[in-house]
Design an enzyme around this catalytic site. Structure first.
Site, PDB file in Angstrom:
ATOM      1  N   ASP A 114     104.845  55.207 -10.620  1.00  0.00           N
ATOM      2  CA  ASP A 114     103.727  54.746  -9.783  1.00  0.00           C
ATOM      3  C   ASP A 114     103.642  53.235  -9.645  1.00  0.00           C
ATOM      4  OD1 ASP A 114     102.789  54.393 -12.526  1.00  0.00           O
ATOM      5  OD2 ASP A 114     100.919  53.837 -11.524  1.00  0.00           O
ATOM      6  N   ARG A 132      63.961  41.687  20.059  1.00  0.00           N
ATOM      7  CA  ARG A 132      63.078  42.810  19.741  1.00  0.00           C
ATOM      8  C   ARG A 132      62.119  42.328  18.681  1.00  0.00           C
ATOM      9  NH1 ARG A 132      64.652  46.358  16.798  1.00  0.00           N
ATOM     10  NH2 ARG A 132      66.733  45.582  16.329  1.00  0.00           N
ATOM     11  N   ASP A 175      78.017  52.769  14.496  1.00  0.00           N
ATOM     12  CA  ASP A 175      76.840  52.221  13.850  1.00  0.00           C
ATOM     13  C   ASP A 175      76.243  52.972  12.663  1.00  0.00           C
ATOM     14  OD1 ASP A 175      75.549  49.900  13.719  1.00  0.00           O
ATOM     15  OD2 ASP A 175      74.324  50.151  15.509  1.00  0.00           O
ATOM     16  N   ASP A 204     107.780  58.846 -15.240  1.00  0.00           N
ATOM     17  CA  ASP A 204     106.929  57.791 -15.808  1.00  0.00           C
ATOM     18  C   ASP A 204     105.659  58.483 -16.329  1.00  0.00           C
ATOM     19  OD1 ASP A 204     105.574  55.247 -16.163  1.00  0.00           O
ATOM     20  OD2 ASP A 204     104.519  55.711 -14.304  1.00  0.00           O
ATOM     21  N   GLY A 261      75.361  46.815  26.649  1.00  0.00           N
ATOM     22  CA  GLY A 261      76.702  46.277  26.396  1.00  0.00           C
ATOM     23  C   GLY A 261      77.714  47.333  26.009  1.00  0.00           C
ATOM     24  N   LYS A 275      64.336  39.213  12.885  1.00  0.00           N
ATOM     25  CA  LYS A 275      64.571  38.204  13.923  1.00  0.00           C
ATOM     26  C   LYS A 275      63.948  36.847  13.608  1.00  0.00           C
ATOM     27  CE  LYS A 275      66.771  41.163  16.643  1.00  0.00           C
ATOM     28  NZ  LYS A 275      68.183  41.040  17.005  1.00  0.00           N
ATOM     29  N   TYR A 314      66.259  59.361  11.653  1.00  0.00           N
ATOM     30  CA  TYR A 314      66.287  58.148  12.465  1.00  0.00           C
ATOM     31  C   TYR A 314      65.257  57.111  11.994  1.00  0.00           C
ATOM     32  CZ  TYR A 314      66.169  55.007  16.441  1.00  0.00           C
ATOM     33  OH  TYR A 314      66.196  53.878  17.216  1.00  0.00           O
ATOM     34  N   LYS A 370      74.964  34.961  23.511  1.00  0.00           N
ATOM     35  CA  LYS A 370      76.146  34.937  24.380  1.00  0.00           C
ATOM     36  C   LYS A 370      75.738  35.047  25.851  1.00  0.00           C
ATOM     37  CE  LYS A 370      79.415  36.683  20.995  1.00  0.00           C
ATOM     38  NZ  LYS A 370      80.486  37.638  20.684  1.00  0.00           N
ATOM     39  N   GLU A 371      74.722  35.887  26.092  1.00  0.00           N
ATOM     40  CA  GLU A 371      74.272  36.071  27.484  1.00  0.00           C
ATOM     41  C   GLU A 371      73.682  34.772  28.045  1.00  0.00           C
ATOM     42  OE1 GLU A 371      73.181  40.765  26.583  1.00  0.00           O
ATOM     43  OE2 GLU A 371      71.567  39.354  26.983  1.00  0.00           O
TER      44      GLU A 371
HETATM   45  C1  GDG Z   1      72.449  45.495  17.468  1.00  0.00           C
HETATM   46  C2  GDG Z   1      72.515  44.454  16.366  1.00  0.00           C
HETATM   47  C3  GDG Z   1      74.281  43.301  17.696  1.00  0.00           C
HETATM   48  C4  GDG Z   1      66.524  42.205  25.316  1.00  0.00           C
HETATM   49  N1  GDG Z   1      65.347  42.112  25.924  1.00  0.00           N
HETATM   50  C5  GDG Z   1      65.494  42.601  27.156  1.00  0.00           C
HETATM   51  C6  GDG Z   1      66.803  42.983  27.317  1.00  0.00           C
HETATM   52  N2  GDG Z   1      67.439  42.733  26.158  1.00  0.00           N
HETATM   53  C7  GDG Z   1      68.857  42.988  25.884  1.00  0.00           C
HETATM   54  C8  GDG Z   1      69.618  41.714  25.748  1.00  0.00           C
HETATM   55  C9  GDG Z   1      70.782  42.137  24.851  1.00  0.00           C
HETATM   56  C10 GDG Z   1      70.195  43.265  24.026  1.00  0.00           C
HETATM   57  O1  GDG Z   1      68.998  43.664  24.653  1.00  0.00           O
HETATM   58  C11 GDG Z   1      69.859  42.830  22.603  1.00  0.00           C
HETATM   59  O2  GDG Z   1      71.040  42.681  21.898  1.00  0.00           O
HETATM   60  P1  GDG Z   1      71.147  42.030  20.462  1.00  0.00           P
HETATM   61  O3  GDG Z   1      72.570  41.841  20.136  1.00  0.00           O
HETATM   62  O4  GDG Z   1      70.430  40.754  20.453  1.00  0.00           O
HETATM   63  O5  GDG Z   1      70.393  42.978  19.425  1.00  0.00           O
HETATM   64  P2  GDG Z   1      70.174  44.557  18.975  1.00  0.00           P
HETATM   65  O6  GDG Z   1      69.679  45.374  20.079  1.00  0.00           O
HETATM   66  O7  GDG Z   1      69.321  44.492  17.788  1.00  0.00           O
HETATM   67  O8  GDG Z   1      71.612  45.154  18.584  1.00  0.00           O
HETATM   68  C12 GDG Z   1      72.953  43.132  16.955  1.00  0.00           C
HETATM   69  C13 GDG Z   1      74.217  44.442  18.680  1.00  0.00           C
HETATM   70  O9  GDG Z   1      73.781  45.624  18.038  1.00  0.00           O
HETATM   71  C14 GDG Z   1      75.569  44.712  19.328  1.00  0.00           C
HETATM   72  O10 GDG Z   1      76.526  45.077  18.401  1.00  0.00           O
HETATM   73  O11 GDG Z   1      74.525  42.118  18.408  1.00  0.00           O
HETATM   74  O12 GDG Z   1      73.075  42.184  15.939  1.00  0.00           O
HETATM   75  O13 GDG Z   1      71.259  44.307  15.728  1.00  0.00           O
HETATM   76  O14 GDG Z   1      71.848  42.625  25.601  1.00  0.00           O
HETATM   77  O15 GDG Z   1      70.018  41.274  27.003  1.00  0.00           O
HETATM   78  N3  GDG Z   1      67.290  43.488  28.464  1.00  0.00           N
HETATM   79  C15 GDG Z   1      66.416  43.627  29.513  1.00  0.00           C
HETATM   80  N4  GDG Z   1      65.113  43.287  29.385  1.00  0.00           N
HETATM   81  C16 GDG Z   1      64.614  42.782  28.264  1.00  0.00           C
HETATM   82  O16 GDG Z   1      63.423  42.485  28.180  1.00  0.00           O
HETATM   83  N5  GDG Z   1      66.868  44.109  30.662  1.00  0.00           N
END
Ligand code: GDG
Length: 733
Positions: A687, A281, A140, A506, A30, A286, A86, A387-388
């Site tokens: 001030d 993940r 981040d 002052d 994204g 989660k 990290y 959202k997706e």
């Molecule tokens: C951090 C914050 C915040 C997942 N499995 C597969 C796959 N995905 C993609 C999803 C989604 C992305 O990974 C996961 O996004 P999330 O937002 O759920 O979570 P985090 O990676 O933990 O991200 C989170 C984000 O940053 C953005 O600011 O929303 O809260 O923790 O896009 O589609 N994609 C593919 N295969 C998979 O098996 N191709």
């Protein structure tokens, strides 16, 4: 147009090593998508860790060359830094703490040292590559210190920071041993963005409590600049998900992928069969075990759904070397096994479990086939999966069950919101989702899609950048009222040429810093020496003009041979003369007001009353910052009834409220002082709010300075009491 430098822990590409050859694949994530148009235009660059450890110099050069084509610049981190910065500080300290998992939070000095070092390395790389006036967008929790390091060394850069995870409540954040450093690090940015207002509010509360800065709405006033806080809920590449869903759904069954055909077969095996989907993940934030338990509860409560519903869980491997994640994996797999063992049959698995990641097309097949998405994180910054899923529902059929602890819940109000810790609540939500009729499903999905389409990831990025540009303009306005070396030179020339000069100064917050206890603010040696030197200039008159009581002012400056104005102008003592009361009135009003003040002192620990001849003052600097502000509001309302018809007025200063007889203020006291003399140089510095009378009443030719903020009737602003002292010092040097 300025360039954009982007900094994030990982670069938006992945590098594969095949024998001695290296290849680069751009990420489809994204963030990379949202920033694409900025990143690839105008010579911009993205700095981050490439994800591999280059073994030789030549390998390093190869990576650098490959990444150049992607407008990326790698920052190589050795194994020990990756372990400590990290895996360590980022993922074992900040990640659990910011997600409220205090029990998993590890504090280790070696982690902290590595974190500082890597943030420092990022700064060096950015400084070496950023041109004058560039924009820098830092991303981040891995880079929380970076904005401050950059601002210190390169004030010309316009810095934006976005936090992708939650910012916790102050009660949790305060646990961190390096909390001041972290918050100061973030405040190096000109604009700080969060996914939700709650995170922004928590951040502001920590800033107020830890650093004591004044905050007005979304604007934090630092001494020399402002920091703007705003909410930018990250969106998705809506069109990409819709288009892919259309492509997948319009394929005839025989042309679909094997995986898609498997899902179709599963659903068609039994009429009315439903598929529930969860994707995340494998992370303790989660809520995966809780979700499985809720699903079990649902199966117990609704045996009629046996064979008719399955939960497909895609858990993506993550941080596999960390103990907690290994334990979590075992726990999840045990739970899945036990439920399948308890409820399953030869022809039916209640849970279909995958521990892997899937290609994008397969992901879309799951989104578009699933009847329900069950996303129940215990904490989640946003959750893009939610959202997706909605974006992929081109036929408007589907139900989203979403944790109220995910940032996305704020925008997806039509989803079924659940508390993921409440197993029964989630179990009931599953049932509810299964029986929602299609008309209601369509209405909810359409409403959510409309929003997601409008505020997609491109819009998110462009809103952030345009807000950063606006903050740049505001900072520039502020800078234009700051005392520049050029202005200082002009003031000094005017001062030297003048024959009859007056300086209205002052005291608290202007010549001296604030102390928790007002009595501690006694003038120090440096200040006394400065005032003496100013007084030695025989053409200058020094007037200390303060809200303080005359006894204290007299004790501190009575013998200095300068003019003193105390209690906002109620008393005046011309140089080497006695105190004169400017207005005489009986103070019987105090007997009515004092009990009110006392009740506020009793209910606001740390606050106190000060009594002056013409006023009563309630000080709350030492009270809890939020309680103090709340009580101050209450107090003003109570007072407004009491002061009417009593010729009293309420003055609000910095953490003080003063009830004072009307007709007395610093402005009219200063005018009285000016009446008999023709001054050719007038300067006033103050001030707080009470000094505004002074700034407004003085003739236009006067040079007026407000300390700490640019919002004032004064012409210029100076940063703090130290800058005031050096301004005064430079006049007589
Ligand atoms: C951090 C914050 C915040 C997942 N499995 C597969 C796959 N995905 C993609 C999803 C989604 C992305 O990974 C996961 O996004 P999330 O937002 O759920 O979570 P985090 O990676 O933990 O991200 C989170 C984000 O940053 C953005 O600011 O929303 O809260 O923790 O896009 O589609 N994609 C593919 N295969 C998979 O098996 N191709």
């Amino acid at each position: 147009m300025s360039r954009l430098v982007i900094a994030s822990n990982r670069l938006p590409v992945s590098i594969q090593r095949n024998d001695s050859e290296m290849t680069v694949t751009p990420s489809a994530g994204g963030l990379a998508t949202g920033l694409k148009s900025y990143h690839k235009s105008n010579d911009s660059v993205w700095i981050g860790w490439p994800g591999i450890d280059a073994e030789t110099n030549s390998e390093e050069n190869q990576v650098i060359e490959l990444l150049k084509k992607e407008h990326c610049l790698p920052l190589f981190l050795d194994e020990s830094l990756i372990d400590n910065y990290y895996h360590g500080f980022s993922n074992e300290t900040l990640w659990p703490l910011f997600h409220y998992f205090t029990e998993y939070t590890i504090f280790k000095k070696s982690y902290w040292e590595a974190y500082k070092k890597v943030n420092e390395m990022f700064a060096e790389s950015i400084i070496a590559n950023a041109e004058e006036g560039d924009q820098v967008w830092v991303h981040d929790y891995q880079l929380l210190l970076l904005p401050h390091i950059l601002k210190e060394r390169r004030p010309d850069l316009h810095i934006g920071f976005f936090l992708h995870i939650p910012f916790p409540s102050y009660e949790v954040f305060r646990i961190l041993p390096w909390r001041e450093e972290i918050i100061t690090g973030m405040l190096g940015a000109d604009l700080i963005g969060f996914h939700t207002y709650d995170y922004a509010r928590h951040f502001i509360s920590s800033v107020k409590r830890l650093l004591g800065y004044d905050v007005e709405f979304n604007n934090i006033s630092l001494e020399s600049r402002h920091v703007y806080i705003d909410v930018f809920p990250m969106g998705i590449d809506y069109a990409k998900f819709q288009d892919k869903a259309i492509e997948i759904q319009s394929k005839p069954i025989q042309d679909r992928s094997k995986e898609h055909q498997d899902i179709d077969r599963f659903l068609m095996e039994k009429p009315g069969r439903k598929l529930i989907l969860s994707i995340d993940r494998l992370d303790y934030t989660k809520g995966i075990p809780e979700r499985i338990k809720a699903y079990r509860q649902f199966l117990i409560d609704h045996p009629e759904y046996k064979e008719n519903v399955s939960l497909l869980m895609l858990t993506v491997p993550s941080r596999v070397d960390v103990d907690q994640y290994q334990h979590l994996r075992s726990e999840v797999e045990e739970l899945v096994g036990s439920i399948n063992g308890e409820f399953g049959s030869l022809s039916w698995n209640p849970i279909i479990y995958f521990y892997r990641s899937l290609p994008f097309d397969n992901l879309l097949e799951l989104y578009s086939s699933a009847d329900i998405a069950l996303l129940t994180p215990l904490r989640d910054g946003m959750n893009l999966v939610a959202k997706e899923y909605i974006a992929s529902k081109i036929n408007h059929k589907g139900v989203l069950i979403l944790s109220e602890m995910a940032g996305a819940t704020k925008e997806l109000g039509e989803a079924i919101a659940v508390n993921p810790n409440n197993i029964q609540d989630v179990a009931d939500a599953i049932y509810k989702a299964l029986i929602i009729d299609v008309k209601d499903q369509a209405a909810s999905i359409t409403a959510m899609q409309k929003r997601l389409k409008r505020y997609d990831v491109h819009k998110w990025a462009s809103e952030f950048i345009s807000t950063l540009e606006k903050t740049q303009q505001k900072q520039a306005e502020k800078q234009s009222r700051k005392v520049s070396p050029k202005l200082l030179k002009a003031i000094k020339e005017k001062f030297n040429a003048a024959r009859n000069k007056v300086l209205f100064l002052d005291y608290d917050g202007t010549l001296q810093r604030f102390f928790g206890n007002p009595e501690d603010a006694k003038p120090d040696k440096e200040l006394i020496t400065l005032l003496k030197s100013l007084k030695n200039d025989e053409n200058s008159k020094i007037v200390i003009i303060s809200g303080r009581d005359k006894t204290t002012i007299n004790e501190w400056f009575g013998e200095m041979g300068i003019t003193l104005i105390a209690e906002h102008g109620a008393w005046i003592k011309y140089a080497n003369e006695d105190w004169k009361e400017r207005i005489k009135r009986s103070a019987t009003w105090k007997d009515n007001i004092r009990p009110v003040l006392e009740s506020y002192v009793d209910r606001t620990p740390g606050s106190l009353i000060e009594e002056k001849t013409h006023s009563l003052v309630w000080h709350y600097r030492k009270a809890d910052i939020e309680l103090g502000a709340l009580r101050a509001l209450e107090f003003k309302t109570d007072l407004s009834d009491l002061v009417t018809n009593q010729e009293l007025e309420i003055l609000e200063g910095s953490k003080v409220i003063e009830i004072k007889e009307t007709g007395i203020n610093k402005g009219n006291a200063a005018l009285e002082y000016l009446v008999d003399t023709d001054f050719d140089f007038m300067l006033a510095i103050g001030d707080d709010w009470t000094d505004e009378y002074l700034f407004k009443e003085l003739p236009d030719t006067a040079l007026t300075f407000k300390v700490g903020t640019d919002r004032s009737a004064a012409k210029y602003f100076v940063e703090n009491h130290k800058s005031v002292r050096s301004l005064l010092k430079s006049l007589i040097e």
